[in-house]
Structure formats: structure tokens, C-alpha cells
Design a protein around this motif. Structure first.
Motif, mmCIF file in Angstrom:
data_model
loop_
_atom_site.group_PDB
_atom_site.id
_atom_site.type_symbol
_atom_site.label_atom_id
_atom_site.label_comp_id
_atom_site.label_asym_id
_atom_site.label_seq_id
_atom_site.Cartn_x
_atom_site.Cartn_y
_atom_site.Cartn_z
ATOM 1 N N ALA A 32 27.458 11.550 -26.282
ATOM 2 C CA ALA A 32 26.585 10.455 -26.716
ATOM 3 C C ALA A 32 26.573 10.345 -28.240
ATOM 4 C CB ALA A 32 25.173 10.680 -26.193
ATOM 5 N N TYR A 36 20.466 10.369 -25.166
ATOM 6 C CA TYR A 36 19.392 10.259 -24.155
ATOM 7 C C TYR A 36 18.560 11.522 -24.277
ATOM 8 C CZ TYR A 36 18.197 11.931 -19.335
ATOM 9 O OH TYR A 36 17.624 12.502 -18.231
ATOM 10 N N TRP A 37 17.270 11.369 -24.558
ATOM 11 C CA TRP A 37 16.408 12.559 -24.577
ATOM 12 C C TRP A 37 15.009 12.146 -24.131
ATOM 13 C CZ3 TRP A 37 18.031 17.225 -24.223
ATOM 14 C CH2 TRP A 37 17.166 18.305 -24.430
ATOM 15 N N SER A 124 28.218 18.531 -16.757
ATOM 16 C CA SER A 124 27.439 18.004 -15.629
ATOM 17 C C SER A 124 27.622 16.488 -15.541
ATOM 18 C CB SER A 124 25.956 18.363 -15.737
ATOM 19 O OG SER A 124 25.336 17.642 -16.767
ATOM 20 N N SER A 156 22.582 13.659 -12.786
ATOM 21 C CA SER A 156 22.406 14.024 -14.192
ATOM 22 C C SER A 156 22.418 12.703 -14.953
ATOM 23 C CB SER A 156 23.568 14.919 -14.605
ATOM 24 O OG SER A 156 23.779 14.878 -15.993
ATOM 25 N N GLY A 157 21.443 12.514 -15.818
ATOM 26 C CA GLY A 157 21.317 11.218 -16.498
ATOM 27 C C GLY A 157 22.607 10.791 -17.179
ATOM 28 N N SER A 158 23.184 11.712 -17.954
ATOM 29 C CA SER A 158 24.377 11.356 -18.718
ATOM 30 C C SER A 158 25.579 11.077 -17.814
ATOM 31 C CB SER A 158 24.702 12.470 -19.718
ATOM 32 O OG SER A 158 24.834 13.701 -19.044
ATOM 33 N N ARG A 161 26.998 7.571 -17.471
ATOM 34 C CA ARG A 161 27.923 7.027 -18.477
ATOM 35 C C ARG A 161 29.361 7.471 -18.242
ATOM 36 N NH1 ARG A 161 23.872 9.268 -22.584
ATOM 37 N NH2 ARG A 161 25.481 10.864 -22.580
ATOM 38 N N SER A 209 19.060 20.962 -19.947
ATOM 39 C CA SER A 209 18.572 19.747 -20.603
ATOM 40 C C SER A 209 17.276 19.216 -19.970
ATOM 41 C CB SER A 209 19.647 18.673 -20.625
ATOM 42 O OG SER A 209 20.186 18.502 -19.346
ATOM 43 N N MET A 213 14.055 18.693 -22.142
ATOM 44 C CA MET A 213 13.429 17.367 -22.304
ATOM 45 C C MET A 213 11.953 17.426 -21.919
ATOM 46 S SD MET A 213 16.057 14.583 -20.772
ATOM 47 C CE MET A 213 17.797 14.871 -20.995
ATOM 48 N N ASP A 300 24.757 18.298 -28.804
ATOM 49 C CA ASP A 300 23.924 18.071 -27.619
ATOM 50 C C ASP A 300 23.051 19.283 -27.352
ATOM 51 O OD1 ASP A 300 24.734 15.356 -26.863
ATOM 52 O OD2 ASP A 300 26.707 16.280 -26.937
ATOM 53 N N ALA A 301 22.715 19.519 -26.090
ATOM 54 C CA ALA A 301 21.796 20.619 -25.786
ATOM 55 C C ALA A 301 22.548 21.943 -25.746
ATOM 56 C CB ALA A 301 21.095 20.340 -24.469
HETATM 57 O O1 PMV Z 1 22.321 14.315 -18.496
HETATM 58 P P1 PMV Z 1 21.642 15.544 -18.916
HETATM 59 O O2 PMV Z 1 20.424 15.809 -18.122
HETATM 60 O O3 PMV Z 1 22.567 16.719 -18.923
HETATM 61 O O4 PMV Z 1 21.137 15.345 -20.423
HETATM 62 C C1 PMV Z 1 22.001 15.091 -21.495
HETATM 63 C C2 PMV Z 1 21.297 15.237 -22.786
HETATM 64 C C3 PMV Z 1 22.158 15.194 -24.035
HETATM 65 O O5 PMV Z 1 23.461 15.662 -23.765
HETATM 66 C C4 PMV Z 1 21.529 16.102 -25.089
HETATM 67 C C5 PMV Z 1 22.220 13.797 -24.646
HETATM 68 C C6 PMV Z 1 23.108 12.794 -23.959
HETATM 69 O O6 PMV Z 1 22.773 11.614 -24.043
HETATM 70 O O7 PMV Z 1 24.143 13.160 -23.388
#
Ligand code: PMV
Length: 332
Positions: A32, A36-37, A124, A156-158, A161, A209, A213, A300-301
Motif C-alpha cells: 500500500a 489501510y489502518w 496474507s 484479509s482487508g488488503s 487489492r 495487523s 489495528m 507495513d505491520a
Molecule cells: O490486510 P491486513 O489485515 O493484513 O492489514 C494490512 C495492513 C497494512 O499492511 C499495514 C496496510 C495495508 O494497507 O496493506
């Protein structure tokens, strides 16, 4: 709405029986540039803010899935069969529960990553995107890519994308049913853009993450400023993509990552993904820039840096970071 109802509704009229013996798919990892946070809905994985990423070409996850007769799923990662209580198996099995259709159905999942798993390199994201595409291949669903992004989002949110290559925007949406929180490919290209993975530490991250969050949104006094910061950064990044203005892109992406990490550091208890080595590399990047080399970073995280630079400076960058893994996002 809960996630099973969401999936049931989306898959209405779609096949519930495999159309082939094995479904398979590849999905790229993504980084990203506007992060996204924070979740506005944990059950449906709906984000507080919209985000924008770049996919990593052929770096990502390949997944094969088949329906099994047995009682439990068989999950293998990079060629190794995992125990049922392994973190990764548990996470996948929970997600696969959404697709068992009340039948006593198990799955065999073989997943191979071309990136280190859980080292903050967004495995992920590619993992859940590849899984959704492989499920779709297995069952022969006729969903649109946009609909598939919403299924990946639940893992997983990301991951929403990672259904596309190139620049991708995940719209936060406003609706409580999650139907307007989807990702779409943006029309911009930037063939000279390079991403460098600067590995500071390998191994799984200390705080995932979701936990990170949740702790940030619940306790960080700086989180209140985040949604507006992210919305503005996203707008500026799109302007930079339109104008192909690398300095504007780099400055905004770097500032966005630092702002995100600042919200975490102010959480109580504080959340530091940076190690002393991360900070040393951050300062090195900023010093190189002060000396006239256009290079920026995002994080990122996890403790690793992702460098942003252009083709013209690739050789020079490699002199300073000989172990850098360089990705050409538009070579695919
Ligand atoms: O999709 P997750 O839950 O792994 O969260 C991703 C969080 C970040 O990588 C820090 C930011 C992002 O937008 O990818």
C-alpha cells in the motif's frame, strides 16, 4: 450482517458443487502507498479509510484447492503439510467455513508463496486473493472481479487489492452491509517504477495487523487524525500518478506510512513494529535523499522497508543496498 449471511447472499444462484477436480490460481502480493489502518466493522472487515496499492507482479501466492472426503482440511504451505492447530491452518479453515455450504465438506489446500510468509510483506493479501480465485475456479462461479474482491476482503482487508495487478484502490465504502467496500484496478501505469524489498528481519511478526489495528483504534489519541490524513494522501497520490510526479508520489507514500506508524506508537500499550535496524535504514534513505538520490520508503505491520525508486537510479540504489530484492511491478 454477519459474514456467512454476506457470503450466502453473494453466492446465491452460483454453483455449490465443484466443476473440476482442482481449482488453481495465482494472485500477486501488494504494497500500500496509502495504507489501510483501522476497521469500521470487524465482522465484515470494513475499513475506516480507503487505500491505494501497487501489486508486485509475479511475486505472490499460487494456490490449488480441491474438495476432500475426509473430516478435516489438509493444508500445506510451501510444500509442507501443516498441523490442524497451526496458526495458518486455523485461519484458513475459519475462512473456508464460509464455503462449506452446511455439508460436511473439507478441502485440500496447497499454497506456495514466492514471498516470506508473515514477514510484513503482505503474504496474507496474496494468500486470500489466490484462495478466492482458486475457489471460484473450482466451483465455476460467474462473479465479477469486484465481487471477488469483497470475498477476499473477508479473509484479509488488503487481500481485496490483490485481485489485480498495477495500481489498485480499495474503496472504504459507507454502507453497513459492505456492498460498496470493494477494490478496483486504476488505469495508471508507471513502467519505470521500482519497489525494493529491504529485509531487516525475517520470521513472523509479533502482533498481527488485526490486533494492531484494534489496539490503535481503541487507545491511540493520534488515531482521530488518521482518516482525514489518509483521505488527503490518497487524493495527492492519485494526482502524482496522473502527473507521473515521482517526488510527490514518494513524499506522500512515505509520509503516509510514518503517520500510520505514529498512530500505532501512540497506542496504549505502545505498538512498535520498527526495530533499531529499521530506523537505521530509514535514516539512511533520508540521508541518500538529502544527497540528491530520489528514493523513498514505505513500511507495513513489520520491521522491513519497501523502497520506492525509478529505473534510472536502480544501479546506484543497489550500490547502497546490495541485498535489495528489486521488483518491476509492470513487467508482467
Ligand atoms: O490486510 P491486513 O489485515 O493484513 O492489514 C494490512 C495492513 C497494512 O499492511 C499495514 C496496510 C495495508 O494497507 O496493506
Amino acid at each position: 450482517m454477519n459474514r456467512s449471511d454476506y457470503v450466502r447472499q453473494l453466492l446465491e444462484g452460483q454453483s455449490t458443487q465443484p466443476q473440476k477436480s482442482v481449482g488453481s490460481a495465482f494472485a500477486p502480493s501488494n504494497i500500500a502507498l496509502c495504507k489501510y489502518w483501522g476497521k469500521r466493522d470487524a465482522e465484515l472487515n470494513l475499513p475506516v479509510n480507503s487505500s491505494l496499492s501497487i501489486s508486485l507482479g509475479d511475486l505472490g501466492t499460487h494456490t490449488e484447492i480441491a474438495v476432500l472426503d475426509g473430516e478435516s482440511d489438509q493444508i500445506s504451505l510451501n510444500g509442507q503439510l501443516l498441523a490442524a492447530d497451526h496458526n495458518f491452518s486455523v485461519r484458513l479453515a475459519n475462512y473456508l467455513d464460509l464455503f462449506r455450504n452446511d455439508q460436511n465438506r473439507s478441502f485440500s489446500v496447497k499454497t506456495t508463496n514466492s514471498i516470506p510468509t508473515a514477514a510484513g510483506l503482505a503474504s496474507s493479501a496474496s494468500g486470500f486473493a489466490a484462495l478466492v480465485k482458486a475457489l471460484s475456479d473450482l466451483f465455476g462461479w460467474t462473479l465479477t472481479d469486484r465481487e471477488l474482491t469483497t470475498l477476499a476482503r473477508l479473509g484479509s482487508g488488503s487481500a481485496s487489492r490483490s485481485l489485480y495487478q498495477g495500481f489498485v484502490q480499495w474503496h472504504a465504502g459507507e454502507k453497513s452491509d459492505g456492498s460498496d467496500s470493494f477494490a478496483e484496478a486504476l488505469e495508471f501505469t508507471w513502467p519505470n517504477l521500482r519497489i525494493g524489498i529491504l529485509e531487516v528481519a525475517t520470521g513472523p511478526k509479533a502482533t498481527g495487523s488485526t490486533a494492531g489495528m484494534n489496539r490503535t483504534t481503541a487507545s491511540s489519541p493520534l488515531f482521530a487524525a488518521w482518516p482525514e490524513t489518509a483521505a488527503n494522501d490518497l487524493k495527492v497520490i492519485k494526482e502524482a500518478l496522473t502527473a507521473q510526479d515521482f517526488q510527490k508520489l514518494g513524499e506522500t507514500a512515505e509520509g503516509n506510512a510514518i503517520a500510520m506508524h505514529a498512530t500505532m506508537m501512540a497506542a496504549r500499550p505502545a505498538l512498535f513494529y520498527w526495530t533499531p535496524d529499521s530506523l537505521a535504514k530509514i535514516l539512511q534513505v533520508q540521508q541518500l535523499r538529502a544527497n540528491g538520490l530520489p528514493v523513498y520508503f514505505t513500511m507495513d505491520a513489520g520491521p522491513n522497508l519497501k523502497l520506492l525508486f525509478e529505473k534510472e537510479t536502480e544501479a546506484e540504489i543497489l550500490k547502497h543496498f546490495p541485498t535489495l530484492q528489486i521488483i518491476h511491478p509492470f513487467a508482467v
